[in-house]
Design a protein around this motif. Structure first.
Motif, mmCIF file in Angstrom:
data_model
loop_
_atom_site.group_PDB
_atom_site.id
_atom_site.type_symbol
_atom_site.label_atom_id
_atom_site.label_comp_id
_atom_site.label_asym_id
_atom_site.label_seq_id
_atom_site.Cartn_x
_atom_site.Cartn_y
_atom_site.Cartn_z
ATOM 1 N N GLN A 256 -10.938 4.343 -17.277
ATOM 2 C CA GLN A 256 -10.016 3.294 -16.859
ATOM 3 C C GLN A 256 -10.056 2.106 -17.812
ATOM 4 O O GLN A 256 -11.082 1.830 -18.426
ATOM 5 N N VAL B 48 -5.707 -2.486 -14.557
ATOM 6 C CA VAL B 48 -7.116 -2.165 -14.826
ATOM 7 C C VAL B 48 -7.430 -0.698 -14.538
ATOM 8 O O VAL B 48 -8.402 -0.159 -15.049
ATOM 9 N N GLU B 49 -6.583 -0.048 -13.722
ATOM 10 C CA GLU B 49 -6.833 1.359 -13.412
ATOM 11 C C GLU B 49 -6.055 2.297 -14.324
ATOM 12 O O GLU B 49 -6.128 3.526 -14.154
ATOM 13 N N SER C 265 0.837 -1.201 0.000
ATOM 14 C CA SER C 265 0.000 0.000 0.000
ATOM 15 C C SER C 265 0.874 1.254 0.000
ATOM 16 O O SER C 265 1.940 1.283 0.601
ATOM 17 N N GLY C 266 0.396 2.273 -0.726
ATOM 18 C CA GLY C 266 1.111 3.543 -0.785
ATOM 19 C C GLY C 266 2.204 3.543 -1.846
ATOM 20 O O GLY C 266 2.346 2.596 -2.627
ATOM 21 N N HIS C 267 2.960 4.628 -1.852
ATOM 22 C CA HIS C 267 4.037 4.788 -2.823
ATOM 23 C C HIS C 267 5.254 5.371 -2.113
ATOM 24 O O HIS C 267 5.185 5.713 -0.951
ATOM 25 N N ASP D 54 -3.248 -3.707 -9.602
ATOM 26 C CA ASP D 54 -4.353 -2.822 -9.995
ATOM 27 C C ASP D 54 -3.960 -1.704 -10.966
ATOM 28 O O ASP D 54 -4.829 -1.095 -11.587
ATOM 29 N N GLY E 16 -6.755 -9.740 -0.606
ATOM 30 C CA GLY E 16 -7.062 -8.327 -0.883
ATOM 31 C C GLY E 16 -6.550 -7.822 -2.210
ATOM 32 O O GLY E 16 -6.529 -6.615 -2.456
ATOM 33 N N GLN E 17 -6.138 -8.727 -3.071
ATOM 34 C CA GLN E 17 -5.524 -8.346 -4.346
ATOM 35 C C GLN E 17 -6.540 -8.432 -5.476
ATOM 36 O O GLN E 17 -7.638 -8.981 -5.308
ATOM 37 N N GLU E 18 -6.175 -7.880 -6.630
ATOM 38 C CA GLU E 18 -6.976 -8.061 -7.841
ATOM 39 C C GLU E 18 -7.190 -9.563 -8.058
ATOM 40 O O GLU E 18 -6.335 -10.368 -7.691
ATOM 41 N N PRO E 19 -8.305 -9.954 -8.675
ATOM 42 C CA PRO E 19 -8.492 -11.384 -8.948
ATOM 43 C C PRO E 19 -7.474 -11.891 -9.960
ATOM 44 O O PRO E 19 -6.855 -11.114 -10.682
#
Lengths: 311, 125
Positions: free
Chosen positions: A258, A249-250, A124-126, A246, A192-195
């Motif tokens: 998107q 897809v984003e 999470s974050g950058h 993500d 909690g990740q993309e499928p």
């Protein structure tokens, strides 16, 4: 006529951070007219020099931050596996598409007695902090997932370790996929990740969901133990697994739309011929074309695995 | 894009409301976490996040809210409710399986009713 500057102590010497407009306003408010302003030349000259000094200092600080970020980006890239594994019956390809910022995307490969494994994740974050947490996560995941026991328990242990090691609230979303040694089955656990996407040889795309919350997010001591339940599906030669973070897809086009999951599913369904490397490269090109000249706001990582049936 | 600072509105019986706007990103995440901690320190046990004017939320912002929830749970039993989320936020909360930790309501009014002491728990969307 207002007193000359010489008659007045320069008590109101403005702070360096004051905007120039406000400084002039202040000088005028002190009763100066245009003639007086000319006589303030020394003060103004000093202000200009001060501002230049601040600008130089800011420029230097900015360059230092940029250099730090560039170094973090290099370190992060070096933490990714240098080599793509060669596993019997499988063909693996991976890509890391960087963005302008330091992201926390990762992929990793595991060799366990139960079969070869792949992890695609996102801290999470950058920024530099994410790169540091990335390194911490990678070490913990390699150690925890190599321990004996059920996958559920290994994920619970990994979550608990990260809850203690990460600053409050920071987490890693991850998708873990493990192939049976004969490549005839796939077990996955999504945290909690993309499928994930299982693309059958027919072009049918199955979306692999399920799983639990991101790792490191939920403290079992106060919020109940998060459940990480793996699922298994059988495989056949010609099947492909596609995993991505993500940022894919984003990814946005110039109008702000998107790329989206539906576009990805349709694209993957068309990529039934060719190697795993062709699959990731085709996706990369499609996303770049979609984003046009837009720089990606977020990095993305993708891994494809083709079931070859050849041992 | 200009983003207003989160506005904290104290309510009755430990229910607080935090009005958020724009994009909840890395730049705004630290202040978001500070406001949540502020509410908890002031005695909040139920915090309603008014997301009606929020466009997007990234993982930094979600981290900040999770950190806030953990802070709240360590202090006392309570909850943080997401109210009036758009499809972008819904996608993030679904993907991360966070709907089991954050009740979600369609409107702020509903959240305030659900979060009231006699409403026990807000409903899941």
């Amino acid at each position: 006529m207002s007193p000359r500057p010489a008659d007045r102590a320069p008590a109101a010497l403005p702070a360096l951070s004051d905007p120039p407009g406000r400084l002039l306003r202040r000088i005028i408010d002190q009763g100066a007219d245009l003639d007086d302003l000319l006589l303030h030349r020394e003060l103004l000259g000093r202000l200009i020099r001060d501002y230049q000094a601040v600008a130089v200092e800011r420029d230097r600080s900015l360059r230092k931050i940029e250099a730090d970020l560039a170094l973090a980006r290099v370190i992060q890239r070096q933490l990714l596996p240098r080599e793509i594994p060669r596993w019997p019956g499988l063909e693996v390809a991976a890509l890391y598409e960087p963005s302008s910022s330091v992201g926390g995307d990762l992929y990793d490969f595991f060799e366990h007695p139960e079969g070869p494994g792949i992890m695609v994740g996102d801290v999470s974050g950058h920024g530099v902090a994410s790169a540091l947490l990335f390194a911490l996560f990678q070490a913990a995941a390699r150690r925890r997932l190599a321990e004996p026991g059920a996958l559920t328990d290994r994920f619970a242990a990994l979550n608990l370790e990260l809850v203690g090691a990460f600053p409050d609230g920071r987490y890693v979303s991850a998708f873990f996929a493990r192939f049976a040694p004969d490549a005839r089955a796939l077990t996955w656990l999504k945290a909690g990740q993309e499928p994930g996407y299982l693309v059958r040889a027919t072009g049918e795309v199955r979306v692999l969901e399920g799983g639990g919350p991101p790792l490191g997010a939920i403290d079992p001591a106060f919020m109940g133990a998060p459940e990480y339940i793996p699922e298994t599906i059988s495989l056949a030669p010609g099947d492909r697994l596609f995993l991505a973070t993500d940022g894919l897809v984003e990814a946005a086009d110039p109008a702000g739309r998107q790329f989206g999951q539906q576009r990805l599913v349709e694209l993957l369904g068309r990529l039934v011929a060719g190697s795993a490397a062709t699959m990731v490269e085709s996706v990369r090109q499609e996303v770049r074309q979609f984003a046009a000249a837009q720089a990606l706001a977020d990095d993305f990582t993708a891994v494809a695995v083709a079931v070859t049936g050849k041992t | 894009m200009m983003v207003d600072a989160p506005v904290l509105v104290p309510g009755q019986d430990g229910t607080y409301q935090l009005c958020l706007t724009g994009k909840l990103y890395a730049e705004t995440a630290p202040e978001l976490e500070s406001r949540i901690r502020e509410a908890v320190d002031a005695g909040a046990c139920r915090l309603v996040l008014d997301c009606a004017a929020v466009d997007q939320m990234d993982s930094s912002a979600l981290s900040a809210i999770i950190a806030g929830l953990r802070y709240l749970m360590r202090k006392r039993r309570g909850c943080i409710v997401f109210a009036a989320i758009n499809p972008n936020l819904d996608r993030v909360l679904t993907l991360t399986k966070m709907k089991q930790y954050f009740p979600i309501t369609a409107t702020v009014a509903e959240a305030l009713v659900c979060a009231a002491p006699d409403g026990s728990k807000a409903g899941q969307s």
